[in-house]
Design a protein around this motif. Structure first.
Motif, PDB file in Angstrom:
ATOM      1  N   PRO A 191       0.836  -1.208   0.000  1.00  0.00           N
ATOM      2  CA  PRO A 191       0.000   0.000   0.000  1.00  0.00           C
ATOM      3  C   PRO A 191       0.870   1.257   0.000  1.00  0.00           C
ATOM      4  O   PRO A 191       1.962   1.267   0.559  1.00  0.00           O
ATOM      5  CB  PRO A 191      -0.787  -0.116   1.313  1.00  0.00           C
ATOM      6  CG  PRO A 191       0.044  -1.000   2.181  1.00  0.00           C
ATOM      7  CD  PRO A 191       0.732  -1.966   1.267  1.00  0.00           C
ATOM      8  N   GLU A 192       0.391   2.321  -0.634  1.00  0.00           N
ATOM      9  CA  GLU A 192       1.111   3.595  -0.651  1.00  0.00           C
ATOM     10  C   GLU A 192       0.828   4.317   0.661  1.00  0.00           C
ATOM     11  O   GLU A 192      -0.276   4.790   0.909  1.00  0.00           O
ATOM     12  CB  GLU A 192       0.642   4.440  -1.842  1.00  0.00           C
ATOM     13  CG  GLU A 192       1.355   5.769  -1.961  1.00  0.00           C
ATOM     14  CD  GLU A 192       0.831   6.598  -3.118  1.00  0.00           C
ATOM     15  OE1 GLU A 192       0.849   7.835  -3.009  1.00  0.00           O
ATOM     16  OE2 GLU A 192       0.394   6.009  -4.136  1.00  0.00           O
ATOM     17  N   LEU A 193       1.856   4.431   1.517  1.00  0.00           N
ATOM     18  CA  LEU A 193       1.663   4.935   2.875  1.00  0.00           C
ATOM     19  C   LEU A 193       2.224   6.337   3.103  1.00  0.00           C
ATOM     20  O   LEU A 193       1.977   6.927   4.155  1.00  0.00           O
ATOM     21  CB  LEU A 193       2.296   3.960   3.884  1.00  0.00           C
ATOM     22  CG  LEU A 193       1.713   2.543   3.901  1.00  0.00           C
ATOM     23  CD1 LEU A 193       2.481   1.679   4.882  1.00  0.00           C
ATOM     24  CD2 LEU A 193       0.228   2.577   4.247  1.00  0.00           C
ATOM     25  N   GLY A 194       3.011   6.864   2.191  1.00  0.00           N
ATOM     26  CA  GLY A 194       3.542   8.216   2.356  1.00  0.00           C
ATOM     27  C   GLY A 194       4.382   8.362   3.609  1.00  0.00           C
ATOM     28  O   GLY A 194       5.312   7.583   3.847  1.00  0.00           O
ATOM     29  N   VAL A 195       4.041   9.368   4.457  1.00  0.00           N
ATOM     30  CA  VAL A 195       4.848   9.623   5.659  1.00  0.00           C
ATOM     31  C   VAL A 195       4.805   8.437   6.620  1.00  0.00           C
ATOM     32  O   VAL A 195       5.786   8.150   7.321  1.00  0.00           O
ATOM     33  CB  VAL A 195       4.407  10.918   6.378  1.00  0.00           C
ATOM     34  CG1 VAL A 195       4.665  12.132   5.519  1.00  0.00           C
ATOM     35  CG2 VAL A 195       2.960  10.860   6.796  1.00  0.00           C
ATOM     36  N   ALA A 196       3.675   7.722   6.678  1.00  0.00           N
ATOM     37  CA  ALA A 196       3.602   6.537   7.540  1.00  0.00           C
ATOM     38  C   ALA A 196       4.568   5.464   7.061  1.00  0.00           C
ATOM     39  O   ALA A 196       5.177   4.746   7.876  1.00  0.00           O
ATOM     40  CB  ALA A 196       2.172   6.000   7.567  1.00  0.00           C
ATOM     41  N   GLY A 197       4.750   5.347   5.749  1.00  0.00           N
ATOM     42  CA  GLY A 197       5.721   4.394   5.218  1.00  0.00           C
ATOM     43  C   GLY A 197       7.141   4.760   5.600  1.00  0.00           C
ATOM     44  O   GLY A 197       7.943   3.887   5.963  1.00  0.00           O
ATOM     45  N   ALA A 198       7.451   6.059   5.544  1.00  0.00           N
ATOM     46  CA  ALA A 198       8.787   6.507   5.970  1.00  0.00           C
ATOM     47  C   ALA A 198       9.006   6.221   7.446  1.00  0.00           C
ATOM     48  O   ALA A 198      10.108   5.839   7.866  1.00  0.00           O
ATOM     49  CB  ALA A 198       8.942   7.995   5.684  1.00  0.00           C
ATOM     50  N   ALA A 199       7.959   6.406   8.256  1.00  0.00           N
ATOM     51  CA  ALA A 199       8.063   6.145   9.694  1.00  0.00           C
ATOM     52  C   ALA A 199       8.304   4.666   9.969  1.00  0.00           C
ATOM     53  O   ALA A 199       9.128   4.292  10.822  1.00  0.00           O
ATOM     54  CB  ALA A 199       6.803   6.621  10.401  1.00  0.00           C
TER      55      ALA A 199
END
Length: 461
Positions: A191-199
């Protein structure tokens, strides 16, 4: 007793300092690579998301600095115990360093979980504060492994096992880059998570590094006899007191220096976005070269700690000379680069087609000219700190830092930058004033005290 200037003795110290310092330098540079990867990938994703991750990273780092002070306190204590062949003592202080790290991390967690209201109260835009909180609610759980990594890095470095720190950090670089690519953008079916993915990538990276170091400390052949994690649940109040007394001044010293740099960044923002951009680029260049001095400073802590632990003043001075020679060589190379090729260095960070590129390069180049002096002062203070930590002297250096940075450096930056009209170079010159004053005071304390066989350690409390 051998002469201090004996080439064979000094050359031996140079080799030993490099043996500890090079892996630590590499691990520091790898740590910067992790931050740089986050910045570049979030920049590809979105400007608002980039601002949130940059703000969240700075927020995380300020809190981490406080916890790192207790981790760094373990290094001279383990080095002194190792010099005396005291396995029990080096196990005790490391265990209690880990205890303090866990207690600190639990106490710090609300600052991450409720970071949104805190950021709003500091005047951040609501949309950025919301995104930053979404990042920190996840990334904040990495504070415990990050602090424990500092403790284990100190323990292993003091025992001549710094290479594993480098390899663990490099593994973290690879994991962070891969997970960022997958989780931020939603690649490979994720899934594309944006800032949550970076976290999530940041959290996984911290967990990987601490797991590698802990397994190595527990299983490596000449370390397993320490039984570092056996009966871990038992408190050792005496050893905890030793780590705490040595660690809290280190934490406040680190925080005071970090606060000075954050304050000067705010001042650069008053001059406009171009000045702030030039400042950000110049600071990144200086930070990369500064990692060399941090690695050498930690090596100096280990070498000085071993000599101090057995009361060997001659080798204490030799260890100091070796570390300062290596740091001085790096300063000379850096000054030459900053004075001879400032424009190409700044240009590496800018899009060739950016219409503001010439203006930012000119501003950044003017800052790097001042940074030539800045490098000398900054290297001097961090090397002096490393040597004083090695002899377990942390309270007076904390006072020197607070006075130098906040009563001299910050006012000088404001006066030179604004009333005197030197703007960006003036603000940076103020940094030089504070750092140079701190370096002078700390160097005098070391060479007039421990280097002459005089104790500077406070009485136990």
């Amino acid at each position: 007793m051998s002469s201090i200037s004996s080439p064979s003795r000094l050359s031996g110290h140079l080799r030993a300092t490099l043996g500890i310092g090079l892996p630590l330098i590499g691990s520091m540079l790898a740590q910067i690579a992790i931050t740089l990867t986050d910045t570049v990938m979030m920049g590809w994703y979105g400007v608002e998301e980039l601002a949130a991750v940059a703000l969240g990273g700075s927020y995380f780092h300020v809190i981490l600095i406080l916890g790192m002070g207790f981790g760094l306190a373990v290094m001279p204590l383990v080095a002194a115990a190792a010099a005396n062949g005291d396995r029990r003592q080096r196990r005790r202080v490391t265990r209690m360093g880990l205890w303090i790290g866990l207690i600190f991390s639990m106490a710090a967690m609300p600052l991450f979980l409720f970071s949104g209201p805190i950021l709003l109260s500091l005047g951040q835009a609501p949309e950025v504060a919301h995104l930053t909180e979404a990042y920190l609610v996840i990334a904040g759980w990495g504070i415990a492994p990050a602090v424990l990594t500092t403790v284990l890095r100190s323990h292993l470095s003091a025992l001549d096992h710094a290479r594993i720190v480098l390899w663990a950090t490099l593994a973290g670089v690879g994991l962070n880059a891969g997970l960022n690519w997958v989780l931020i953008f939603g690649n490979l079916g994720a899934p594309e998570l944006g800032v949550a993915g970076a976290a999530l990538a940041s959290l996984a990276t911290h967990l990987l590094i601490v797991a590698v170091l802990a397994l190595y400390a527990a299983c490596q052949r000449d370390l397993r006899q320490d039984t570092l994690f056996a009966r871990f649940h038992r408190p050792d109040w005496e050893a905890m007191g030793q780590v705490f007394r040595l660690g809290w001044p280190i934490a406040l010293t680190l925080l005071s220096e970090s606060g000075l740099f954050m304050a000067t960044m705010v001042m650069m923002g008053w001059l406009g976005p171009n000045s702030l951009a030039a400042h950000g680029i110049a600071i990144q260049i200086c930070a990369a070269t500064f990692m060399v001095h941090i690695g050498l400073s930690q090596a100096a802590t280990v070498r000085a700690g071993r000599a101090w632990g057995v009361g060997d003043v001659v080798n204490l001075r030799l260890a100091a000379f070796a570390a300062l020679i290596l740091s001085g060589a790096m300063v000379a190379a850096t000054i030459a680069a900053f004075l001879l090729i400032p424009e190409p260095l700044i240009g590496l960070f800018l899009d060739p087609g950016d219409p503001l590129r010439p203006q930012i390069i000119a501003l950044g180049a003017s800052l790097l000219v001042v940074a030539a002096l800045f490098q000398l002062a900054d290297a001097g203070q961090v090397m002096a700190l490393g040597l004083l930590r090695g002899v377990q002297d942390t309270r007076m250096p904390m006072i020197y830092a607070l006075v130098s940075y906040w009563l001299l450096g910050l006012p000088a930056a404001w006066v030179l930058g604004f009333p005197m009209g030197f703007e960006g170079p003036g603000i940076w010159a103020g940094l030089v004033v504070g750092l140079a004053f701190a370096a002078g005071l700390m160097m005098m304390r070391f060479w007039r005290g421990p280097a002459r066989g005089r104790t500077t350690r406070p009485a136990p409390v």
